[in-house]
Design a protein around this motif. Structure first.
Motif, PDB file in Angstrom:
ATOM      1  N   ALA A  96       0.830  -1.204   0.000  1.00 50.23           N
ATOM      2  CA  ALA A  96       0.000   0.000   0.000  1.00 50.23           C
ATOM      3  C   ALA A  96       0.866   1.257   0.000  1.00 50.23           C
ATOM      4  N   ALA A 117       0.812   4.126  -2.893  1.00 51.78           N
ATOM      5  CA  ALA A 117       0.589   5.527  -2.517  1.00 51.78           C
ATOM      6  C   ALA A 117       1.791   6.391  -2.911  1.00 51.78           C
ATOM      7  N   ASP A 118       3.005   5.857  -2.736  1.00 51.41           N
ATOM      8  CA  ASP A 118       4.209   6.585  -3.120  1.00 51.41           C
ATOM      9  C   ASP A 118       4.229   6.833  -4.629  1.00 51.41           C
ATOM     10  N   ALA A 134       1.602   7.062  -6.667  1.00 49.89           N
ATOM     11  CA  ALA A 134       0.618   8.108  -6.964  1.00 49.89           C
ATOM     12  C   ALA A 134       1.121   9.481  -6.525  1.00 49.89           C
ATOM     13  N   SER A 135       1.784   9.537  -5.363  1.00 55.03           N
ATOM     14  CA  SER A 135       2.302  10.808  -4.845  1.00 55.03           C
ATOM     15  C   SER A 135       3.426  11.359  -5.711  1.00 55.03           C
ATOM     16  N   THR A 182      -6.787  14.396  -7.987  1.00 55.23           N
ATOM     17  CA  THR A 182      -6.898  13.279  -7.059  1.00 55.23           C
ATOM     18  C   THR A 182      -6.646  11.995  -7.839  1.00 55.23           C
ATOM     19  N   GLU A 208      -7.149   7.963  -7.481  1.00 57.51           N
ATOM     20  CA  GLU A 208      -7.667   6.791  -6.789  1.00 57.51           C
ATOM     21  C   GLU A 208      -6.880   5.607  -7.339  1.00 57.51           C
ATOM     22  N   SER A 209      -6.132   4.941  -6.473  1.00 58.83           N
ATOM     23  CA  SER A 209      -5.253   3.853  -6.893  1.00 58.83           C
ATOM     24  C   SER A 209      -5.829   2.513  -6.497  1.00 58.83           C
TER      25      SER A 209
END
Length: 132
Positions: A39, A43-44, A46-47, A69, A71-72
């Motif tokens: 996770a 998230a990394d 996407a960031s 935004t 959503e992954s």
């Protein structure tokens, strides 16, 4: 001398506290005390992709994309290894699909996490403009 230096410590069990500079992140392989490593990776990714997308937008002549935004979603195999990653991007700017495709292509070349992942884990990206 290294360009990046972090320290990760596990006192017991499967929880690890990682320090990067002045920041601390708790990661738990079981997902109990914090996000699990997969996770965190998603998230990394996407960031990293969001600012790369903004730079790609600037390179395509769109300096203000507004709010973004991501959503992954990710799929795991039976060994809990990542097998696929998908990004559903919602962008305030209302641009056509061809322009978004050009921005995504540029962002893929800019995002360091995208470059670090094996090709079969590159995110499948859908962008929707005129959001928010």
């Amino acid at each position: 001398m290294a360009d990046i230096s972090t320290t990760s410590t596990s006192e017991e069990g499967y929880t690890t506290v990682s320090r990067a500079g002045d920041y601390e992140l708790t990661i738990d392989a079981t997902g109990g005390d914090g996000p699990d490593p997969n996770a965190v990776l998603v998230a990394d990714y996407a960031s990293c992709f969001i600012p790369a997308f903004r730079v790609g937008g600037q390179q395509e002549g769109h300096d203000d994309l507004g709010k973004i935004t991501v959503e992954s979603e990710a799929d795991l195999d039976d060994d809990d290894d990542l097998t696929a990653i998908r990004f559903e991007m919602h962008v305030e700017a209302d641009l056509d699909d061809e322009t978004f495709d050009a921005i995504v292509e540029r962002a893929e070349g800019i995002c360091h996490v995208h470059s670090a992942l094996r090709e079969e884990l590159h995110a499948d990206i859908d962008v929707h403009g005129g959001q928010f």
